[in-house]
Design a protein around this motif. Structure first.
Motif, PDB file in Angstrom:
ATOM      1  N   TYR A  53       0.816  -1.209   0.000  1.00 27.77           N
ATOM      2  CA  TYR A  53       0.000   0.000   0.000  1.00 27.77           C
ATOM      3  C   TYR A  53       0.853   1.264   0.000  1.00 27.77           C
ATOM      4  O   TYR A  53       0.522   2.233  -0.693  1.00 27.77           O
ATOM      5  CB  TYR A  53      -0.965   0.043   1.190  1.00 27.77           C
ATOM      6  N   PHE A  87      -4.863  -4.580   4.037  1.00 30.86           N
ATOM      7  CA  PHE A  87      -3.866  -3.781   4.750  1.00 30.86           C
ATOM      8  C   PHE A  87      -3.280  -4.586   5.904  1.00 30.86           C
ATOM      9  O   PHE A  87      -3.989  -5.360   6.561  1.00 30.86           O
ATOM     10  CB  PHE A  87      -4.482  -2.502   5.351  1.00 30.86           C
ATOM     11  N   ARG A  90      -1.097  -3.924   9.672  1.00 32.53           N
ATOM     12  CA  ARG A  90      -1.315  -2.932  10.731  1.00 32.53           C
ATOM     13  C   ARG A  90      -0.664  -1.591  10.410  1.00 32.53           C
ATOM     14  O   ARG A  90      -1.257  -0.526  10.609  1.00 32.53           O
ATOM     15  CB  ARG A  90      -0.758  -3.467  12.059  1.00 32.53           C
ATOM     16  N   GLU A 125       0.052  -0.356   7.471  1.00 32.44           N
ATOM     17  CA  GLU A 125      -0.687   0.289   6.385  1.00 32.44           C
ATOM     18  C   GLU A 125      -2.014   0.855   6.876  1.00 32.44           C
ATOM     19  O   GLU A 125      -2.449   1.928   6.439  1.00 32.44           O
ATOM     20  CB  GLU A 125      -0.914  -0.714   5.254  1.00 32.44           C
ATOM     21  N   ALA A 126      -2.670   0.166   7.810  1.00 42.70           N
ATOM     22  CA  ALA A 126      -3.938   0.659   8.352  1.00 42.70           C
ATOM     23  C   ALA A 126      -3.742   1.982   9.079  1.00 42.70           C
ATOM     24  O   ALA A 126      -4.589   2.887   8.994  1.00 42.70           O
ATOM     25  CB  ALA A 126      -4.542  -0.383   9.299  1.00 42.70           C
ATOM     26  N   VAL A 131      -3.358   4.660   6.410  1.00 42.02           N
ATOM     27  CA  VAL A 131      -4.660   4.988   5.828  1.00 42.02           C
ATOM     28  C   VAL A 131      -5.454   5.893   6.772  1.00 42.02           C
ATOM     29  O   VAL A 131      -6.080   6.874   6.340  1.00 42.02           O
ATOM     30  CB  VAL A 131      -5.455   3.703   5.518  1.00 42.02           C
ATOM     31  N   ALA A 132      -5.415   5.592   8.069  1.00 37.01           N
ATOM     32  CA  ALA A 132      -6.139   6.406   9.046  1.00 37.01           C
ATOM     33  C   ALA A 132      -5.618   7.846   9.056  1.00 37.01           C
ATOM     34  O   ALA A 132      -6.402   8.807   9.122  1.00 37.01           O
ATOM     35  CB  ALA A 132      -6.019   5.784  10.439  1.00 37.01           C
TER      36      ALA A 132
END
Length: 472
Positions: free
Chosen positions: A72, A443, A445, A447-448, A451-452
């Motif tokens: 990502y 995703f 962790r 990558e999450a 994104v957030a």
């Protein structure tokens, strides 16, 4: 080399005298150029070193970020690079037709609708040319690169021998303000005019040898540096800083006109049109390449990587052209200034610069990136093993480039950082769809969390737009 020089020497060099003078005096500008030269050279060396250390990563700039930080983050870098290229296209074409409007009635800043139509027509004509194949596109780029360098060389020689005054150059040498603030103000302009040094890396799959990629990057960078510094610093010896700061976007033409008369301005205006046309061809080539490469690597739908009989990635070129067309409509309706396009595009380009430097640091320290994109696919298990001395040198280059790129984000206007986050969010849709179609985890962790952060920054940008506190 022609791709690097053609994409780097675009519109920025012709507006450089005004841009530099609006931010800094000659002394601070020299400091800014010195920092930019070292910083951008370190980034150029990052791509040169990575081309040698990881020769199997032949999917351009984004592939380094993907190998180092996962799917990502690599996708976001490629998507941001693509969007930066789209915005740069609109900026190039706007300046092209604004300059042409001084000689051709009916287009230019006073005729936005006609200019928007002309920009659209040029975009589709170049798409038609590029769709005929990589060799034809490379030929178009080489011709326009040679043609536009001649007026720039004429400017440097005429100003140096006929118009430069040492007394005028030194009269307000430090600009009358805080030097650090002036240096910070000039940095994004100097970065913008260097954008494109990674052009050989983007097209690394087309190179006969990996060594060619590194040589082209370094020789192209040094050539561009010499041209940019000459144009910027010589101008301070022709007009005062206040006079330079008050010039229009095509300020290089006004400087030469002050030295030799109206024909000098006309010569540089012709050079600007040739230069922007050449950069337009280069960047429309570069626009399509990240999309096609990400499609080949399974991060976008495969149809985006479709190749026609001439060997051109026509699907990616078509999508890029359509998005350029949409961006033209949005920017012209919003009356977005050329300088705003420059700053937003620069922020988007900084993302792959920052993460490519981080990948080199990780290679020198850990021997691999943070996470591999797919289980069983090791991106870091091949390539020559550097000596301990070479590894230390590579670490120093990576740390310098990483520090420089991070500082540029700090120096950037927060507005454009927020809009940059908002611009990359739509890429989540095709990325998530592609991952779900492949039955792969969307995703991890890390990558999450990224994104957030992007969603939060995008929400702030949308709120600012709705409240009228943020605008381009």
């Amino acid at each position: 080399m022609a791709l690097i020089i053609g994409s780097t020497v675009g519109s920025g060099i012709f507006s450089l005298p005004q841009n530099a003078a609006s931010a800094a005096g000659p002394g601070a500008a020299l400091i800014g150029w010195a920092i930019s030269a070292v910083g951008m050279l370190s980034i150029a060396f990052v791509f040169q070193i990575l081309a040698v250390r990881r020769p199997h990563l032949d999917s351009g700039v984004y592939s380094y970020v993907r190998a180092g930080l996962g799917d990502y983050i690599g996708f976001t870098s490629g998507w941001g690079y693509w969007l930066g290229s789209v915005i740069a296209q609109v900026g190039y074409a706007t300046l092209f037709f604004n300059t042409l409007g001084h000689y051709v009635p009916g287009i230019g800043p006073d005729h936005p609708v006609a200019t928007a139509l002309a920009v659209s027509a040029l975009t589709w004509v170049i798409f038609a040319g590029l769709s005929r194949g990589i060799r034809q596109a490379a030929f178009m780029n080489a011709v326009t690169t040679v043609a536009k360098l001649l007026p720039i060389a004429a400017f440097i020689l005429l100003v140096a021998f006929l118009g430069f005054s040492w007394d005028r150059f030194t009269a307000d040498f430090w600009g009358g303000g805080p030097v650090f603030g002036q240096v910070q103000g000039i940095m994004l302009f100097t970065v913008w005019v260097f954008i494109g040094i990674e052009g050989a890396s983007v097209y690394s799959k087309q190179a006969r040898t990996r060594a060619d990629v590194g040589r082209a990057t370094i020789i192209g960078f040094l050539t561009v540096l010499a041209l940019l510094m000459s144009v910027s610093m010589l101008s301070y010896g022709v007009l005062t800083r206040e006079e330079l700061a008050a010039l229009p976007d095509n300020s290089m033409a006004a400087v030469l006109e002050a030295v030799v008369g109206p024909w000098g301005g006309a010569l540089i205006s012709l050079g600007l049109c040739l230069s922007v046309l050449g950069a337009y061809v280069s960047w429309q080539m570069l626009c399509a390449e990240p999309l096609a490469l990400m499609a080949y690597d399974g991060l976008l739908p495969r149809r985006f990587g479709s190749i026609n009989r001439a060997g051109a990635p026509w699907a990616a070129q078509l999508l890029s052209t359509v998005v350029i067309q949409i961006t033209v409509i949005i920017f012209f309706l919003n009356e977005t200034a050329y300088i705003s396009m420059v700053q937003l595009a620069t922020v988007l380009y900084l993302v792959p610069y920052l993460f490519s430097a981080l990948y080199l640091v990780l290679l020198t320290v850990r021997g691999r990136g943070v996470a591999h994109p797919h289980a069983g696919v090791l991106f870091d298990d091949s390539g020559p093993t550097p000596s301990p001395a070479d590894n230390r040198r590579h670490l120093a280059v990576g740390l310098l480039a990483l520090t420089y790129a991070a500082w540029l984000f700090y120096a950037a206007d927060l507005t454009f950082v927020l809009f940059g986050a908002l611009a990359v969010l739509p890429g989540l849709l095709p990325y998530v769809w592609t991952r779900l179609q492949a039955n792969e985890k969307v995703f991890n962790r890390f990558e999450a969390v990224v994104v957030a952060v992007l969603v939060g920054a995008g929400a702030v940008a949308v709120w600012g737009l709705a409240q009228g506190t943020l605008s381009l």
